[in-house]
Motif scaffolding. Structure first.
Motif, PDB file in Angstrom:
ATOM      1  N   SER A   1      23.597  10.256  16.362  1.00 59.27           N
ATOM      2  CA  SER A   1      22.136  10.110  16.389  1.00 59.27           C
ATOM      3  C   SER A   1      21.660   9.370  15.149  1.00 59.27           C
ATOM      4  CB  SER A   1      21.462  11.480  16.462  1.00 59.27           C
ATOM      5  OG  SER A   1      21.757  12.234  15.304  1.00 59.27           O
ATOM      6  N   THR A   2      20.503   8.764  15.282  1.00 56.47           N
ATOM      7  CA  THR A   2      19.837   8.061  14.194  1.00 56.47           C
ATOM      8  C   THR A   2      18.345   8.023  14.512  1.00 56.47           C
ATOM      9  OG1 THR A   2      19.686   5.980  12.934  1.00 56.47           O
ATOM     10  CG2 THR A   2      20.196   5.791  15.270  1.00 56.47           C
ATOM     11  N   PRO A   3      17.485   8.021  13.509  1.00 60.05           N
ATOM     12  CA  PRO A   3      16.056   7.943  13.796  1.00 60.05           C
ATOM     13  C   PRO A   3      15.552   6.533  14.108  1.00 60.05           C
ATOM     14  CG  PRO A   3      16.405   8.214  11.444  1.00 60.05           C
ATOM     15  CD  PRO A   3      17.753   8.313  12.098  1.00 60.05           C
ATOM     16  N   LEU A   4      16.368   5.507  13.859  1.00 59.45           N
ATOM     17  CA  LEU A   4      15.909   4.127  14.051  1.00 59.45           C
ATOM     18  C   LEU A   4      15.835   3.749  15.527  1.00 59.45           C
ATOM     19  CD1 LEU A   4      17.876   2.218  11.287  1.00 59.45           C
ATOM     20  CD2 LEU A   4      15.411   2.642  11.372  1.00 59.45           C
ATOM     21  N   PRO A   5      14.702   3.189  15.975  1.00 60.70           N
ATOM     22  CA  PRO A   5      14.605   2.741  17.368  1.00 60.70           C
ATOM     23  C   PRO A   5      15.338   1.421  17.570  1.00 60.70           C
ATOM     24  CG  PRO A   5      12.605   2.167  16.207  1.00 60.70           C
ATOM     25  CD  PRO A   5      13.464   2.946  15.239  1.00 60.70           C
ATOM     26  N   SER A   6      15.607   1.119  18.837  1.00 64.01           N
ATOM     27  CA  SER A   6      16.296  -0.129  19.163  1.00 64.01           C
ATOM     28  C   SER A   6      15.322  -1.298  19.172  1.00 64.01           C
ATOM     29  CB  SER A   6      16.955  -0.020  20.536  1.00 64.01           C
ATOM     30  OG  SER A   6      15.984  -0.091  21.547  1.00 64.01           O
ATOM     31  N   GLY A   7      15.885  -2.499  19.295  1.00 64.02           N
ATOM     32  CA  GLY A   7      15.080  -3.701  19.476  1.00 64.02           C
ATOM     33  C   GLY A   7      14.516  -3.744  20.886  1.00 64.02           C
ATOM     34  N   LYS A   8      13.657  -4.717  21.141  1.00 66.27           N
ATOM     35  CA  LYS A   8      12.973  -4.821  22.436  1.00 66.27           C
ATOM     36  C   LYS A   8      12.957  -6.252  22.954  1.00 66.27           C
ATOM     37  CE  LYS A   8      11.677  -0.485  21.981  1.00 66.27           C
ATOM     38  NZ  LYS A   8      12.761   0.439  22.154  1.00 66.27           N
ATOM     39  N   THR A   9      14.087  -6.966  22.825  1.00 65.53           N
ATOM     40  CA  THR A   9      14.132  -8.349  23.291  1.00 65.53           C
ATOM     41  C   THR A   9      14.433  -8.468  24.779  1.00 65.53           C
ATOM     42  OG1 THR A   9      16.483  -8.626  22.807  1.00 65.53           O
ATOM     43  CG2 THR A   9      14.922  -9.153  21.024  1.00 65.53           C
ATOM     44  N   GLY A  10      15.021  -7.413  25.360  1.00 66.21           N
ATOM     45  CA  GLY A  10      15.331  -7.441  26.781  1.00 66.21           C
ATOM     46  C   GLY A  10      16.709  -7.971  27.117  1.00 66.21           C
ATOM     47  N   GLU A  11      17.540  -8.179  26.097  1.00 64.38           N
ATOM     48  CA  GLU A  11      18.891  -8.675  26.358  1.00 64.38           C
ATOM     49  C   GLU A  11      19.770  -7.550  26.871  1.00 64.38           C
ATOM     50  OE1 GLU A  11      20.641 -11.083  23.280  1.00 64.38           O
ATOM     51  OE2 GLU A  11      18.646 -11.617  22.564  1.00 64.38           O
ATOM     52  N   GLY A  12      20.577  -7.862  27.870  1.00 64.49           N
ATOM     53  CA  GLY A  12      21.503  -6.879  28.412  1.00 64.49           C
ATOM     54  C   GLY A  12      21.812  -7.174  29.865  1.00 64.49           C
ATOM     55  N   GLU A  13      22.763  -6.411  30.431  1.00 61.05           N
ATOM     56  CA  GLU A  13      23.188  -6.616  31.812  1.00 61.05           C
ATOM     57  C   GLU A  13      23.256  -5.282  32.531  1.00 61.05           C
ATOM     58  OE1 GLU A  13      26.522  -9.810  32.013  1.00 61.05           O
ATOM     59  OE2 GLU A  13      26.790  -8.681  30.142  1.00 61.05           O
ATOM     60  N   LEU A  14      22.930  -5.304  33.818  1.00 60.54           N
ATOM     61  CA  LEU A  14      22.975  -4.123  34.675  1.00 60.54           C
ATOM     62  C   LEU A  14      24.166  -4.173  35.616  1.00 60.54           C
ATOM     63  CD1 LEU A  14      19.244  -3.905  35.766  1.00 60.54           C
ATOM     64  CD2 LEU A  14      20.485  -2.142  34.536  1.00 60.54           C
ATOM     65  N   ASN A  15      24.765  -3.012  35.830  1.00 62.50           N
ATOM     66  CA  ASN A  15      25.843  -2.822  36.814  1.00 62.50           C
ATOM     67  C   ASN A  15      26.974  -3.837  36.728  1.00 62.50           C
ATOM     68  OD1 ASN A  15      25.015  -0.362  37.901  1.00 62.50           O
ATOM     69  ND2 ASN A  15      23.414  -1.419  39.032  1.00 62.50           N
ATOM     70  N   VAL A  16      27.390  -4.095  35.481  1.00 61.57           N
ATOM     71  CA  VAL A  16      28.594  -4.880  35.223  1.00 61.57           C
ATOM     72  C   VAL A  16      29.648  -3.910  34.704  1.00 61.57           C
ATOM     73  CG1 VAL A  16      27.358  -7.027  34.719  1.00 61.57           C
ATOM     74  CG2 VAL A  16      27.872  -5.434  32.862  1.00 61.57           C
ATOM     75  N   PRO A  17      30.932  -4.177  34.940  1.00 63.11           N
ATOM     76  CA  PRO A  17      31.946  -3.290  34.365  1.00 63.11           C
ATOM     77  C   PRO A  17      31.827  -3.277  32.838  1.00 63.11           C
ATOM     78  CG  PRO A  17      32.917  -4.723  36.015  1.00 63.11           C
ATOM     79  CD  PRO A  17      31.522  -5.227  35.772  1.00 63.11           C
ATOM     80  N   VAL A  18      31.888  -2.090  32.242  1.00 61.32           N
ATOM     81  CA  VAL A  18      31.856  -1.952  30.787  1.00 61.32           C
ATOM     82  C   VAL A  18      33.087  -1.166  30.357  1.00 61.32           C
ATOM     83  CG1 VAL A  18      29.338  -2.135  30.635  1.00 61.32           C
ATOM     84  CG2 VAL A  18      30.378   0.129  30.807  1.00 61.32           C
ATOM     85  N   THR A  19      33.652  -1.568  29.230  1.00 59.48           N
ATOM     86  CA  THR A  19      34.883  -0.937  28.754  1.00 59.48           C
ATOM     87  C   THR A  19      34.705  -0.428  27.343  1.00 59.48           C
ATOM     88  OG1 THR A  19      36.196  -2.431  30.142  1.00 59.48           O
ATOM     89  CG2 THR A  19      37.351  -1.296  28.353  1.00 59.48           C
ATOM     90  N   PHE A  20      35.025   0.843  27.148  1.00 57.97           N
ATOM     91  CA  PHE A  20      35.104   1.441  25.820  1.00 57.97           C
ATOM     92  C   PHE A  20      35.961   2.703  25.900  1.00 57.97           C
ATOM     93  CE2 PHE A  20      30.956   2.699  27.646  1.00 57.97           C
ATOM     94  CZ  PHE A  20      31.034   4.094  27.615  1.00 57.97           C
ATOM     95  N   GLY A  21      36.547   3.058  24.783  1.00 57.33           N
ATOM     96  CA  GLY A  21      37.394   4.240  24.743  1.00 57.33           C
ATOM     97  C   GLY A  21      38.582   4.169  25.687  1.00 57.33           C
ATOM     98  N   GLY A  22      39.044   2.945  25.984  1.00 55.64           N
ATOM     99  CA  GLY A  22      40.193   2.776  26.852  1.00 55.64           C
ATOM    100  C   GLY A  22      39.906   2.922  28.333  1.00 55.64           C
ATOM    101  N   VAL A  23      38.628   2.995  28.706  1.00 57.39           N
ATOM    102  CA  VAL A  23      38.236   3.171  30.102  1.00 57.39           C
ATOM    103  C   VAL A  23      37.283   2.053  30.511  1.00 57.39           C
ATOM    104  CG1 VAL A  23      36.975   4.660  31.717  1.00 57.39           C
ATOM    105  CG2 VAL A  23      38.495   5.678  30.029  1.00 57.39           C
ATOM    106  N   THR A  24      37.485   1.508  31.701  1.00 60.93           N
ATOM    107  CA  THR A  24      36.518   0.581  32.276  1.00 60.93           C
ATOM    108  C   THR A  24      35.662   1.372  33.259  1.00 60.93           C
ATOM    109  OG1 THR A  24      37.974  -1.318  32.004  1.00 60.93           O
ATOM    110  CG2 THR A  24      36.191  -1.539  33.616  1.00 60.93           C
ATOM    111  N   PHE A  25      34.365   1.412  32.987  1.00 60.12           N
ATOM    112  CA  PHE A  25      33.405   2.121  33.823  1.00 60.12           C
ATOM    113  C   PHE A  25      32.850   1.130  34.836  1.00 60.12           C
ATOM    114  CE2 PHE A  25      33.683   4.328  29.837  1.00 60.12           C
ATOM    115  CZ  PHE A  25      33.616   5.673  30.171  1.00 60.12           C
ATOM    116  N   ILE A  26      32.986   1.459  36.106  1.00 56.16           N
ATOM    117  CA  ILE A  26      32.587   0.564  37.182  1.00 56.16           C
ATOM    118  C   ILE A  26      31.510   1.242  38.016  1.00 56.16           C
ATOM    119  CG2 ILE A  26      33.391  -0.636  39.261  1.00 56.16           C
ATOM    120  CD1 ILE A  26      36.176  -0.719  37.891  1.00 56.16           C
TER     121      ILE A  26
END
Length: 159
Positions: A115-140
């Motif tokens: 956790s952190t008190p700092l809010p995120s940016g608001k530029t709108g960059e990002g992707e929806l429902n694409v495979p993402v990989t972290f911790g050795g797992v690809t989330f589909i």
């Protein structure tokens, strides 16, 4: 029927299960959650997260790949409240959250790196429902995610 506990899922499904190696903390008021995956990839910006959560959750778990950033929060009480209102079961955040005391009171599963008190940016960059990989797992999108005090696992959705 798929077991609820991640350890029971691993025991029942063996090699079909992927186990995330990251050490998440529990933040939501629900400690166990399981549902179909939807994904967001973003970095230090939560506009796409909010966009995803305005859609009906239909019992899904939103997996947010924030690149592991510990600098800003991608979700807080307002974002988690939006998820809850729209029928999402949980959030798994490869990044941080904020408003920790309020998150504990919400009946939704929330796992994040920290956790952190700092809010995120608001530029709108990002992707929806694409495979993402972290911790050795690809989330589909559409696969099953389960999260509890033991960790996070995924399993292909049964046919």
């Amino acid at each position: 029927m798929i077991p609820t506990a991640t350890s029971d899922i691993v025991d029942a499904y063996g090699a079909s299960v992927s186990v995330c190696s990251l050490r998440f903390e529990q933040f939501g008021g629900i400690r166990v959650c399981q549902g179909p995956i939807a994904t967001v990839r973003c970095f230090e910006d939560n506009v796409v997260v909010k966009r995803a959560l305005t859609e009906p959750g239909l019992g899904r778990v939103l997996v947010i790949d924030g690149g592991g950033s510990l600098r800003v929060a991608l979700a807080g009480d307002i974002v988690a409240g939006l998820a809850l209102k729209n029928g999402w079961l949980g959030l798994i955040v490869n990044g941080c959250v904020r408003d920790v005391a309020a998150l504990r009171e919400l009946p939704i599963g929330i796992k994040a790196l920290g956790s952190t008190p700092l809010p995120s940016g608001k530029t709108g960059e990002g992707e929806l429902n694409v495979p993402v990989t972290f911790g050795g797992v690809t989330f589909i999108a559409g696969a099953l995610a389960a999260a509890d005090d033991d960790g996070v696992v995924t399993l292909p959705m049964p046919a």
